[in-house]
Design a protein around this motif. Structure first.
Motif, PDB file in Angstrom:
ATOM      1  N   ASN A 169      42.691  27.219  36.247  1.00 53.22           N
ATOM      2  CA  ASN A 169      43.736  28.297  36.228  1.00 53.22           C
ATOM      3  C   ASN A 169      42.682  29.370  35.072  1.00 53.22           C
ATOM      4  OD1 ASN A 169      45.998  30.182  36.509  1.00 53.22           O
ATOM      5  ND2 ASN A 169      46.190  29.685  34.088  1.00 53.22           N
ATOM      6  N   TYR A 170      42.157  28.619  34.078  1.00 52.80           N
ATOM      7  CA  TYR A 170      41.341  29.346  33.081  1.00 52.80           C
ATOM      8  C   TYR A 170      39.939  30.052  33.556  1.00 52.80           C
ATOM      9  CZ  TYR A 170      38.492  29.965  28.715  1.00 52.80           C
ATOM     10  OH  TYR A 170      37.702  30.260  27.575  1.00 52.80           O
ATOM     11  N   TYR A 171      39.454  29.479  34.861  1.00 56.80           N
ATOM     12  CA  TYR A 171      38.555  30.463  35.165  1.00 56.80           C
ATOM     13  C   TYR A 171      38.883  31.387  36.120  1.00 56.80           C
ATOM     14  CZ  TYR A 171      34.987  26.209  35.246  1.00 56.80           C
ATOM     15  OH  TYR A 171      34.067  25.015  35.009  1.00 56.80           O
ATOM     16  N   HIS A 172      40.098  31.287  36.741  1.00 58.11           N
ATOM     17  CA  HIS A 172      40.518  32.503  37.559  1.00 58.11           C
ATOM     18  C   HIS A 172      40.956  33.468  36.610  1.00 58.11           C
ATOM     19  CE1 HIS A 172      41.375  31.058  41.914  1.00 58.11           C
ATOM     20  NE2 HIS A 172      41.261  29.990  41.246  1.00 58.11           N
ATOM     21  N   ASP A 173      41.511  33.363  35.556  1.00 56.82           N
ATOM     22  CA  ASP A 173      41.947  34.318  34.283  1.00 56.82           C
ATOM     23  C   ASP A 173      40.817  34.893  34.001  1.00 56.82           C
ATOM     24  OD1 ASP A 173      44.496  33.631  34.721  1.00 56.82           O
ATOM     25  OD2 ASP A 173      44.609  32.237  32.639  1.00 56.82           O
ATOM     26  N   MET A 174      39.671  34.322  33.493  1.00 60.20           N
ATOM     27  CA  MET A 174      38.321  34.861  33.154  1.00 60.20           C
ATOM     28  C   MET A 174      37.797  35.934  34.345  1.00 60.20           C
ATOM     29  SD  MET A 174      35.342  33.258  31.054  1.00 60.20           S
ATOM     30  CE  MET A 174      36.464  32.297  30.027  1.00 60.20           C
ATOM     31  N   LEU A 175      37.736  35.414  35.346  1.00 59.71           N
ATOM     32  CA  LEU A 175      37.162  36.323  36.539  1.00 59.71           C
ATOM     33  C   LEU A 175      37.987  37.671  36.476  1.00 59.71           C
ATOM     34  CD1 LEU A 175      36.054  33.590  39.128  1.00 59.71           C
ATOM     35  CD2 LEU A 175      34.572  35.008  37.686  1.00 59.71           C
ATOM     36  N   THR A 176      39.342  37.373  36.629  1.00 61.79           N
ATOM     37  CA  THR A 176      40.015  38.603  36.946  1.00 61.79           C
ATOM     38  C   THR A 176      40.063  39.720  35.777  1.00 61.79           C
ATOM     39  OG1 THR A 176      41.781  37.065  37.921  1.00 61.79           O
ATOM     40  CG2 THR A 176      42.528  39.197  37.200  1.00 61.79           C
ATOM     41  N   ASP A 177      40.257  39.189  34.286  1.00 63.47           N
ATOM     42  CA  ASP A 177      40.051  39.931  33.343  1.00 63.47           C
ATOM     43  C   ASP A 177      38.473  40.635  33.350  1.00 63.47           C
ATOM     44  OD1 ASP A 177      42.677  39.293  32.747  1.00 63.47           O
ATOM     45  OD2 ASP A 177      41.940  37.999  31.381  1.00 63.47           O
ATOM     46  N   ALA A 178      37.523  39.922  33.647  1.00 60.79           N
ATOM     47  CA  ALA A 178      36.246  40.625  33.734  1.00 60.79           C
ATOM     48  C   ALA A 178      35.890  41.640  34.535  1.00 60.79           C
ATOM     49  CB  ALA A 178      35.072  39.430  33.710  1.00 60.79           C
ATOM     50  N   ALA A 179      36.707  41.433  35.693  1.00 61.51           N
ATOM     51  CA  ALA A 179      36.511  42.407  36.797  1.00 61.51           C
ATOM     52  C   ALA A 179      37.149  43.620  36.181  1.00 61.51           C
ATOM     53  CB  ALA A 179      37.318  41.928  38.358  1.00 61.51           C
ATOM     54  N   THR A 180      38.408  43.425  35.794  1.00 63.48           N
ATOM     55  CA  THR A 180      38.999  44.790  35.065  1.00 63.48           C
ATOM     56  C   THR A 180      38.188  45.408  34.301  1.00 63.48           C
ATOM     57  OG1 THR A 180      41.301  43.606  35.221  1.00 63.48           O
ATOM     58  CG2 THR A 180      40.965  45.445  33.749  1.00 63.48           C
ATOM     59  N   HIS A 181      37.166  44.945  33.568  1.00 67.44           N
ATOM     60  CA  HIS A 181      36.466  45.347  32.591  1.00 67.44           C
ATOM     61  C   HIS A 181      34.962  45.848  33.172  1.00 67.44           C
ATOM     62  CE1 HIS A 181      39.078  45.747  29.274  1.00 67.44           C
ATOM     63  NE2 HIS A 181      39.670  44.548  29.730  1.00 67.44           N
ATOM     64  N   HIS A 182      34.948  45.486  34.496  1.00 69.24           N
ATOM     65  CA  HIS A 182      33.626  45.705  34.967  1.00 69.24           C
ATOM     66  C   HIS A 182      32.529  45.017  34.500  1.00 69.24           C
ATOM     67  CE1 HIS A 182      34.521  49.997  37.291  1.00 69.24           C
ATOM     68  NE2 HIS A 182      35.331  48.950  37.620  1.00 69.24           N
ATOM     69  N   LEU A 183      32.740  43.686  34.479  1.00 72.66           N
ATOM     70  CA  LEU A 183      31.834  42.777  33.843  1.00 72.66           C
ATOM     71  C   LEU A 183      31.648  41.688  34.880  1.00 72.66           C
ATOM     72  CD1 LEU A 183      33.079  41.909  30.282  1.00 72.66           C
ATOM     73  CD2 LEU A 183      31.073  43.227  30.778  1.00 72.66           C
ATOM     74  N   MET A 184      30.146  41.459  35.044  1.00 70.35           N
ATOM     75  CA  MET A 184      29.745  40.420  36.013  1.00 70.35           C
ATOM     76  C   MET A 184      29.801  38.996  35.164  1.00 70.35           C
ATOM     77  SD  MET A 184      26.493  41.909  38.052  1.00 70.35           S
ATOM     78  CE  MET A 184      25.367  42.251  36.538  1.00 70.35           C
ATOM     79  N   VAL A 185      29.989  37.987  35.885  1.00 70.15           N
ATOM     80  CA  VAL A 185      30.172  36.674  35.405  1.00 70.15           C
ATOM     81  C   VAL A 185      29.347  35.750  35.999  1.00 70.15           C
ATOM     82  CG1 VAL A 185      31.833  34.892  34.863  1.00 70.15           C
ATOM     83  CG2 VAL A 185      32.771  37.289  34.951  1.00 70.15           C
ATOM     84  N   ASN A 186      28.657  34.788  34.989  1.00 69.29           N
ATOM     85  CA  ASN A 186      27.861  33.620  35.264  1.00 69.29           C
ATOM     86  C   ASN A 186      28.410  32.344  34.466  1.00 69.29           C
ATOM     87  OD1 ASN A 186      25.731  31.882  35.766  1.00 69.29           O
ATOM     88  ND2 ASN A 186      24.247  32.604  34.598  1.00 69.29           N
ATOM     89  N   PHE A 187      28.915  31.285  35.171  1.00 63.57           N
ATOM     90  CA  PHE A 187      29.367  30.286  34.487  1.00 63.57           C
ATOM     91  C   PHE A 187      28.396  29.380  34.470  1.00 63.57           C
ATOM     92  CE2 PHE A 187      33.830  31.300  36.523  1.00 63.57           C
ATOM     93  CZ  PHE A 187      34.286  31.819  35.567  1.00 63.57           C
ATOM     94  N   HIS A 188      28.245  28.630  33.282  1.00 66.00           N
ATOM     95  CA  HIS A 188      27.244  27.622  33.002  1.00 66.00           C
ATOM     96  C   HIS A 188      28.261  26.611  32.406  1.00 66.00           C
ATOM     97  CE1 HIS A 188      22.943  28.344  33.247  1.00 66.00           C
ATOM     98  NE2 HIS A 188      23.393  29.175  33.864  1.00 66.00           N
ATOM     99  N   GLY A 189      27.712  25.291  32.439  1.00 67.71           N
ATOM    100  CA  GLY A 189      28.331  23.823  31.845  1.00 67.71           C
ATOM    101  C   GLY A 189      30.011  24.002  32.691  1.00 67.71           C
ATOM    102  N   ALA A 190      29.601  24.287  33.874  1.00 66.65           N
ATOM    103  CA  ALA A 190      30.790  24.496  34.869  1.00 66.65           C
ATOM    104  C   ALA A 190      31.049  23.694  35.983  1.00 66.65           C
ATOM    105  CB  ALA A 190      30.726  26.192  35.002  1.00 66.65           C
ATOM    106  N   THR A 191      32.135  23.951  36.828  1.00 69.93           N
ATOM    107  CA  THR A 191      32.369  23.343  38.020  1.00 69.93           C
ATOM    108  C   THR A 191      31.825  24.114  38.959  1.00 69.93           C
ATOM    109  OG1 THR A 191      34.215  22.441  39.476  1.00 69.93           O
ATOM    110  CG2 THR A 191      34.504  24.579  38.560  1.00 69.93           C
ATOM    111  N   LEU A 192      31.969  23.537  40.271  1.00 70.08           N
ATOM    112  CA  LEU A 192      31.156  24.051  41.624  1.00 70.08           C
ATOM    113  C   LEU A 192      32.441  25.303  41.909  1.00 70.08           C
ATOM    114  CD1 LEU A 192      29.187  23.486  44.056  1.00 70.08           C
ATOM    115  CD2 LEU A 192      31.307  22.641  45.043  1.00 70.08           C
TER     116      LEU A 192
END
Length: 639
Positions: free
Chosen positions: A420-443
């Motif tokens: 759920n944390y991943y989803h929240d971060m991607l949603t909020d980043a999209a609102t602010h026009h930020l691309m996202v790269n996850f590291h130390g992360a799940t598939l």
């Protein structure tokens, strides 16, 4: 007496006939993939998979056990639908193919348990395999909790497997595991147990009855956990299992819980040849379509990055200026600034860097530590993204500053609350026009379709490990030759490839031509390049020029040849220009012949290597291309 025996036998025969369960058969449109569905003697759902009329997965159990209800045994088939044709088309901003069409036959098995409660199993059969998921169709506001998912994959005992172990939670450096960063067991018996003892992650590759099968999980929603595979000694099958107890956001849920109706993620089986596996798009076909969002800010491309070779001390104002210049000279759109930038550079000087980079036609991406209390990492900015309010504050500052994206590191596993944390971060980043790269992360499991601003995810034992440990550098040739057949088949992978010159204190086992092939071979929306300006300056001009024009949003991809962990040759096309690359993961030279008749243009070039180093030669689609790949070597073709 004989009459009584005869009647008894007749009764037993008739009873057996009456009680014999009815099998249902589901097929794809070209009838190459088939499922036999049934209820066994315990009234447990089961399925068997056929490919071109050969069994590739034996009878395997399905089902779910909820805290309040059993949907595993004692079930009854209410109805089985006729095939419904499914058709969809979509566009990807990154990856192996831009315009994608998906067609499948959908079958829905409606079941009920002994209490009359409903569960559906939805199957979709396409030309490249099978997907299925569970659905609880009733409408209830009460939270329901899943204790266990009984999905299994019963491969024949002769099956070979190529598998990445799951790490043990709260182990490793600063307790940062799990993060999908282990080496693969290659060509092992299907019942092999990993030494770590926590099963195997997706995607998992199998060869059964001369057929290749890639098992994975797609479309992981915020109301489910990530799963993995363990071998069940009792059932003699691979079975899906849930995360370790530590894999949670603080005070959050581990296992799935939701109101109804409720869909689980898709369980996918890509089936066929290695060409089918590597060219398949099932990993995004079954993902949820994109959320409503403006995608105009999302641009793919290559990025300079100081940290991977120069480490912590390179995160400073002056070095970053050099790497911005480097990116500009290479026509790369991005420069990544890594950990501790908030103090080593600071927000005031960061604004100067953003302005300088803008003048060079380069955008900056910056690093964040995702973690709160779930590990003991010290790198920062840390604990600034944990809540919606935190993210709104931080993302507003970044957007106002002109930052293009964030690299977020050190997540805590696959529990539902962490997903759920991943989803929240991607949603909020999209609102602010930020691309996202996850590291130390799940598939990511297809999230790059749902959230197009997700440009990459690590989830791999990548280049930074090679720079730290000689034994890992020694395994790099075979490891890199494995990844296009499993980890990188569907999802973007931030391996951070390519060192052409040297790695401090490490003897690189791969040749420069092997390294040169990696930015095209590996798929990542933003490809962070490990080589530094000093190393690039030593390369021939034609190598540097080649690296100035490497797409990461391909129009099409074709598998040419290869074998997991041994070698791979892949072709990728952008605007009618084909890039064909190959790497040799073995310690013996390989003779390769490639028919170039599929390419559009007539003439191009190949960069390979001889005893003196790089060499460039012309190629033509009119003649077959013959190549000798050196031990741990490679090549690139552009035509």
């Amino acid at each position: 007496m004989k009459k009584i025996i005869f009647l008894s036998l007749l009764f037993v025969s008739l009873t057996s006939f009456v009680l014999k369960p009815t099998a249902y058969y589901f097929v794809n449109s070209d009838k190459t993939v088939k499922i036999e569905f049934n209820l066994n003697s315990e009234n447990t759902p089961s399925y068997k998979v056929f490919f071109k009329d050969k069994v590739v997965i034996n009878t395997s159990e399905l089902g779910i056990i909820r805290e309040d209800a059993n949907f595993y045994t004692g079930l009854e088939i209410v109805s089985v639908s006729k095939p419904i044709p499914i058709q969809s088309s979509y566009t990807m901003l990154q990856g192996k193919r831009k315009q994608i069409s998906y067609t499948a036959n959908q079958y829905t098995v409606s079941l009920q348990n002994s209490k009359g409660e409903a569960m559906d199993i939805i199957f979709q059969l396409s030309s490249d395999g099978i997907a299925f998921r569970y659905h609880f169709p009733e409408t209830l506001n009460e939270i329901k909790k899943i204790v266990e998912e009984k999905t299994s994959y019963n491969f024949d005992a002769t099956t070979k497997a190529w598998l990445q172990p799951m790490s043990k939670a709260k182990t490793g450096w600063k307790e940062t595991n799990p993060s999908y960063e282990e080496h693969y067991a290659m060509g092992v018996p299907v019942n092999t147990k990993p030494e770590i003892g926590e099963g195997w992650v997706y995607p998992a590759l199998f060869q059964s009855n001369a057929t290749w099968i890639l098992v994975s999980e797609v479309g992981l929603p915020r109301n489910y956990c990530g799963s993995r595979l363990v071998y069940n000694d009792t059932s003699k099958a691979m079975q899906l299992t849930f995360p370790q107890k530590e894999e949670v956001f603080p005070d959050g849920a581990l296992n799935p819980q939701s109101t109804l109706p409720w869909f689980t993620p898709w369980r996918t089986l890509t089936i066929g040849s290695l060409k089918t596996i590597t060219e398949s798009t099932m990993g995004t076909d079954l993902a949820e379509p994109s959320i409503p969002m403006d995608t105009s800010f999302i641009k793919s491309g290559l990025s300079s990055w100081s940290w991977v070779l120069l480490k912590d001390d390179s995160v400073n104002f002056d070095t970053t200026l050099q790497f911005i210049d480097y990116a500009s000279q290479m026509h790369w759109p991005y420069c990544l600034i890594d950990a501790d930038w908030d103090t080593r550079i600071g927000f005031v000087k960061m604004k100067e860097l953003v302005a300088y980079a803008k003048g060079k036609n380069v955008k900056l991406m910056v690093w964040y530590n995702s973690s709160g209390s779930w590990n003991s990492t010290d790198y920062h900015p840390k604990s600034l993204l944990l809540t919606h309010r935190d993210r709104e504050s931080e993302f507003t500052k970044l957007a106002d500053m002109g930052i293009a994206g964030i690299k977020v590191d050190f997540f805590g596993g696959d529990g539902q609350s962490m997903i759920n944390y991943y989803h929240d971060m991607l949603t909020d980043a999209a609102t602010h026009h930020l691309m996202v790269n996850f590291h130390g992360a799940t598939l990511p499991r297809g999230w790059q379709r749902t959230y197009p601003n997700l440009v990459s995810t690590e989830a791999v034992k990548g280049y930074e490990y090679i720079t730290f440990f000689q034994d890992i550098a020694d395994l790099a040739p075979s490891h890199c030759s494995m990844l296009p057949f499993a980890r990188n088949v569907f999802d973007p992978m931030d391996f951070t490839p390519m060192v052409l010159d040297s790695i401090p204190n490490i003897t690189r086992k791969t040749t420069p031509a092997f390294e040169l092939a990696l930015p095209v071979l590996f798929l990542s929306g933003v490809q962070h390049i490990a080589e530094i300006p000093e190393g690039m300056a030593k390369m021939p001009k034609y190598v540097v020029d080649y690296l100035k024009d490497i797409p990461t949003n391909w129009d099409d991809s074709k598998f040419i040849d290869g074998y997991p962990g041994k070698y791979v040759i892949m072709a990728r096309e952008k605007d009618n220009v084909w890039h064909i690359v190959g790497i040799n993961g073995e310690n013996t030279a390989k003779e390769i012949e490639i028919d170039l008749s599929f390419v559009t243009n007539v003439n191009g070039f190949i960069i390979s290597e001889n005893e003196k180093g790089f060499q460039q030669n012309p190629v033509s689609k009119k003649t077959k291309l013959k190549i000798t790949m050196k031990s741990h070597g490679g090549f690139v073709v552009k035509i």
